[in-house]
Motif scaffolding. Structure first.
Motif, PDB file in Angstrom:
ATOM      1  N   GLU A  76       0.831  -1.202   0.000  1.00  0.00           N
ATOM      2  CA  GLU A  76       0.000   0.000   0.000  1.00  0.00           C
ATOM      3  C   GLU A  76       0.871   1.259   0.000  1.00  0.00           C
ATOM      4  O   GLU A  76       0.586   2.223  -0.724  1.00  0.00           O
ATOM      5  CB  GLU A  76      -0.930   0.004   1.207  1.00  0.00           C
ATOM      6  CG  GLU A  76      -1.875   1.187   1.193  1.00  0.00           C
ATOM      7  CD  GLU A  76      -2.881   1.125   2.316  1.00  0.00           C
ATOM      8  OE1 GLU A  76      -3.113   2.188   2.924  1.00  0.00           O
ATOM      9  OE2 GLU A  76      -3.436   0.048   2.567  1.00  0.00           O
ATOM     10  N   VAL A  77       1.940   1.234   0.787  1.00  0.00           N
ATOM     11  CA  VAL A  77       2.851   2.388   0.828  1.00  0.00           C
ATOM     12  C   VAL A  77       3.481   2.586  -0.545  1.00  0.00           C
ATOM     13  O   VAL A  77       3.564   3.714  -1.047  1.00  0.00           O
ATOM     14  CB  VAL A  77       3.938   2.196   1.918  1.00  0.00           C
ATOM     15  CG1 VAL A  77       5.043   3.224   1.769  1.00  0.00           C
ATOM     16  CG2 VAL A  77       3.311   2.268   3.299  1.00  0.00           C
ATOM     17  N   ASP A  78       3.911   1.485  -1.169  1.00  0.00           N
ATOM     18  CA  ASP A  78       4.486   1.575  -2.515  1.00  0.00           C
ATOM     19  C   ASP A  78       3.477   2.162  -3.502  1.00  0.00           C
ATOM     20  O   ASP A  78       3.833   2.991  -4.344  1.00  0.00           O
ATOM     21  CB  ASP A  78       4.944   0.196  -3.006  1.00  0.00           C
ATOM     22  CG  ASP A  78       6.183  -0.296  -2.287  1.00  0.00           C
ATOM     23  OD1 ASP A  78       6.833   0.527  -1.598  1.00  0.00           O
ATOM     24  OD2 ASP A  78       6.482  -1.510  -2.400  1.00  0.00           O
ATOM     25  N   GLU A  79       2.234   1.736  -3.400  1.00  0.00           N
ATOM     26  CA  GLU A  79       1.199   2.264  -4.309  1.00  0.00           C
ATOM     27  C   GLU A  79       0.977   3.746  -4.077  1.00  0.00           C
ATOM     28  O   GLU A  79       0.820   4.518  -5.031  1.00  0.00           O
ATOM     29  CB  GLU A  79      -0.108   1.489  -4.116  1.00  0.00           C
ATOM     30  CG  GLU A  79      -0.064   0.078  -4.664  1.00  0.00           C
ATOM     31  CD  GLU A  79      -1.312  -0.741  -4.312  1.00  0.00           C
ATOM     32  OE1 GLU A  79      -2.215  -0.221  -3.617  1.00  0.00           O
ATOM     33  OE2 GLU A  79      -1.364  -1.909  -4.723  1.00  0.00           O
ATOM     34  N   LEU A  80       0.971   4.159  -2.792  1.00  0.00           N
ATOM     35  CA  LEU A  80       0.780   5.576  -2.481  1.00  0.00           C
ATOM     36  C   LEU A  80       1.952   6.407  -2.997  1.00  0.00           C
ATOM     37  O   LEU A  80       1.762   7.484  -3.567  1.00  0.00           O
ATOM     38  CB  LEU A  80       0.624   5.787  -0.974  1.00  0.00           C
ATOM     39  CG  LEU A  80      -0.706   5.376  -0.364  1.00  0.00           C
ATOM     40  CD1 LEU A  80      -0.628   5.466   1.157  1.00  0.00           C
ATOM     41  CD2 LEU A  80      -1.826   6.259  -0.884  1.00  0.00           C
ATOM     42  N   VAL A  81       3.177   5.893  -2.786  1.00  0.00           N
ATOM     43  CA  VAL A  81       4.369   6.606  -3.265  1.00  0.00           C
ATOM     44  C   VAL A  81       4.337   6.690  -4.780  1.00  0.00           C
ATOM     45  O   VAL A  81       4.592   7.744  -5.369  1.00  0.00           O
ATOM     46  CB  VAL A  81       5.660   5.909  -2.764  1.00  0.00           C
ATOM     47  CG1 VAL A  81       6.875   6.453  -3.472  1.00  0.00           C
ATOM     48  CG2 VAL A  81       5.785   6.066  -1.256  1.00  0.00           C
ATOM     49  N   SER A  82       3.998   5.596  -5.419  1.00  0.00           N
ATOM     50  CA  SER A  82       3.940   5.560  -6.875  1.00  0.00           C
ATOM     51  C   SER A  82       2.872   6.529  -7.386  1.00  0.00           C
ATOM     52  O   SER A  82       3.098   7.274  -8.338  1.00  0.00           O
ATOM     53  CB  SER A  82       3.640   4.133  -7.339  1.00  0.00           C
ATOM     54  OG  SER A  82       3.498   4.097  -8.727  1.00  0.00           O
ATOM     55  N   TYR A  83       1.715   6.522  -6.746  1.00  0.00           N
ATOM     56  CA  TYR A  83       0.621   7.406  -7.149  1.00  0.00           C
ATOM     57  C   TYR A  83       1.055   8.871  -6.978  1.00  0.00           C
ATOM     58  O   TYR A  83       0.840   9.699  -7.865  1.00  0.00           O
ATOM     59  CB  TYR A  83      -0.624   7.111  -6.306  1.00  0.00           C
ATOM     60  CG  TYR A  83      -1.761   8.069  -6.560  1.00  0.00           C
ATOM     61  CD1 TYR A  83      -2.502   7.984  -7.728  1.00  0.00           C
ATOM     62  CD2 TYR A  83      -2.064   9.056  -5.623  1.00  0.00           C
ATOM     63  CE1 TYR A  83      -3.533   8.871  -7.967  1.00  0.00           C
ATOM     64  CE2 TYR A  83      -3.091   9.938  -5.853  1.00  0.00           C
ATOM     65  CZ  TYR A  83      -3.835   9.838  -7.020  1.00  0.00           C
ATOM     66  OH  TYR A  83      -4.853  10.721  -7.234  1.00  0.00           O
ATOM     67  N   THR A  84       1.678   9.173  -5.843  1.00  0.00           N
ATOM     68  CA  THR A  84       2.122  10.534  -5.573  1.00  0.00           C
ATOM     69  C   THR A  84       3.200  10.946  -6.563  1.00  0.00           C
ATOM     70  O   THR A  84       3.174  12.067  -7.097  1.00  0.00           O
ATOM     71  CB  THR A  84       2.663  10.649  -4.126  1.00  0.00           C
ATOM     72  OG1 THR A  84       1.665  10.180  -3.233  1.00  0.00           O
ATOM     73  CG2 THR A  84       3.030  12.064  -3.779  1.00  0.00           C
ATOM     74  N   TYR A  85       4.116  10.077  -6.876  1.00  0.00           N
ATOM     75  CA  TYR A  85       5.197  10.355  -7.804  1.00  0.00           C
ATOM     76  C   TYR A  85       4.635  10.627  -9.209  1.00  0.00           C
ATOM     77  O   TYR A  85       5.018  11.598  -9.860  1.00  0.00           O
ATOM     78  CB  TYR A  85       6.180   9.170  -7.851  1.00  0.00           C
ATOM     79  CG  TYR A  85       7.292   9.350  -8.847  1.00  0.00           C
ATOM     80  CD1 TYR A  85       8.343  10.225  -8.588  1.00  0.00           C
ATOM     81  CD2 TYR A  85       7.263   8.666 -10.057  1.00  0.00           C
ATOM     82  CE1 TYR A  85       9.369  10.389  -9.509  1.00  0.00           C
ATOM     83  CE2 TYR A  85       8.277   8.828 -10.990  1.00  0.00           C
ATOM     84  CZ  TYR A  85       9.326   9.694 -10.706  1.00  0.00           C
ATOM     85  OH  TYR A  85      10.324   9.861 -11.617  1.00  0.00           O
ATOM     86  N   HIS A  86       3.723   9.799  -9.670  1.00  0.00           N
ATOM     87  CA  HIS A  86       3.150   9.971 -11.001  1.00  0.00           C
ATOM     88  C   HIS A  86       2.284  11.213 -11.056  1.00  0.00           C
ATOM     89  O   HIS A  86       2.189  11.870 -12.099  1.00  0.00           O
ATOM     90  CB  HIS A  86       2.330   8.746 -11.401  1.00  0.00           C
ATOM     91  CG  HIS A  86       3.186   7.540 -11.717  1.00  0.00           C
ATOM     92  ND1 HIS A  86       4.104   7.544 -12.739  1.00  0.00           N
ATOM     93  CD2 HIS A  86       3.284   6.315 -11.132  1.00  0.00           C
ATOM     94  CE1 HIS A  86       4.720   6.364 -12.791  1.00  0.00           C
ATOM     95  NE2 HIS A  86       4.234   5.607 -11.812  1.00  0.00           N
ATOM     96  N   ARG A  87       1.653  11.564  -9.982  1.00  0.00           N
ATOM     97  CA  ARG A  87       0.827  12.752  -9.926  1.00  0.00           C
ATOM     98  C   ARG A  87       1.693  14.004 -10.034  1.00  0.00           C
ATOM     99  O   ARG A  87       1.315  14.980 -10.672  1.00  0.00           O
ATOM    100  CB  ARG A  87       0.054  12.747  -8.614  1.00  0.00           C
ATOM    101  CG  ARG A  87      -1.279  13.355  -8.744  1.00  0.00           C
ATOM    102  CD  ARG A  87      -2.066  13.110  -7.489  1.00  0.00           C
ATOM    103  NE  ARG A  87      -2.608  14.395  -7.113  1.00  0.00           N
ATOM    104  CZ  ARG A  87      -3.021  14.736  -5.932  1.00  0.00           C
ATOM    105  NH1 ARG A  87      -2.926  13.889  -4.961  1.00  0.00           N
ATOM    106  NH2 ARG A  87      -3.521  15.902  -5.706  1.00  0.00           N
ATOM    107  N   GLU A  88       2.862  13.967  -9.409  1.00  0.00           N
ATOM    108  CA  GLU A  88       3.762  15.113  -9.443  1.00  0.00           C
ATOM    109  C   GLU A  88       4.408  15.268 -10.800  1.00  0.00           C
ATOM    110  O   GLU A  88       4.784  16.363 -11.200  1.00  0.00           O
ATOM    111  CB  GLU A  88       4.844  14.977  -8.346  1.00  0.00           C
ATOM    112  CG  GLU A  88       4.307  15.142  -6.968  1.00  0.00           C
ATOM    113  CD  GLU A  88       5.357  14.880  -5.901  1.00  0.00           C
ATOM    114  OE1 GLU A  88       6.512  14.586  -6.239  1.00  0.00           O
ATOM    115  OE2 GLU A  88       4.990  14.960  -4.717  1.00  0.00           O
TER     116      GLU A  88
END
Length: 161
Positions: A147-159
């Motif tokens: 879940e943390v990886d997904e959140l980091v990935s989502y945040t990274y792609h959003r930025e």
């Protein structure tokens, strides 16, 4: 707990399986406790029967001494015969008591074997429960990391956008 408050189904299933092991373990512990009580009672019964046997042997030895004294002194046939019957009665009672001791020993051994079996089963279930709990913790950690990886990935792609 996961950031979104959601616990994945796989983790829930592992946890429920772990609590099932705990329920079985609780039953095994109760069985072990009952067998320990039965063992204690059987050991007490054996000791009681051995003490009875010892007392009978002491009593027989006393009759044997009395019979020897009767033969040495003034001969009283009636008293000698009475003493001999008492000695024979004691021999019979001793044989009977030896059978009771043997029966108590056999009962104690049977209870000891049952206790041993129940203890092995309990230890097996304890190990299974511990293993399942470790698997549960690993699964939980894996799901949290995922879940943390997904959140980091989502945040990274959003930025990046």
């Amino acid at each position: 707990m996961f950031a979104n408050g959601f616990i994945p189904e796989a983790v829930k299933n592992d946890f429920e399986e772990s609590t099932e092991y705990q329920s079985v373990l609780d039953i095994k512990q109760k069985l072990e406790s009952q067998e320990k009580i039965a063992f204690s009672l059987a050991a007490g019964k054996l000791q009681e029967e051995q003490e009875k046997l010892q007392n009978l042997m002491i009593q027989k030895a006393s009759y044997d001494r009395q019979a020897r004294k009767l033969v040495e002194g003034k001969i009283d046939i009636l008293e000698i015969n009475t003493c001999r019957r008492a000695v024979e009665t004691m021999k019979t009672r001793i044989r009977t008591q030896m059978l009771e001791v043997h029966k108590a020993e056999k009962q104690l051994e049977e209870v000891r074997l049952r206790l041993k079996e129940v203890m092995i089963e309990r230890k097996t279930y304890e190990k299974l429960r511990e293993k399942k709990f470790e698997e549960f913790k690993q699964q939980l950690l894996y799901e949290e990391n995922k879940e943390v990886d997904e959140l980091v990935s989502y945040t990274y792609h959003r930025e990046e956008r």
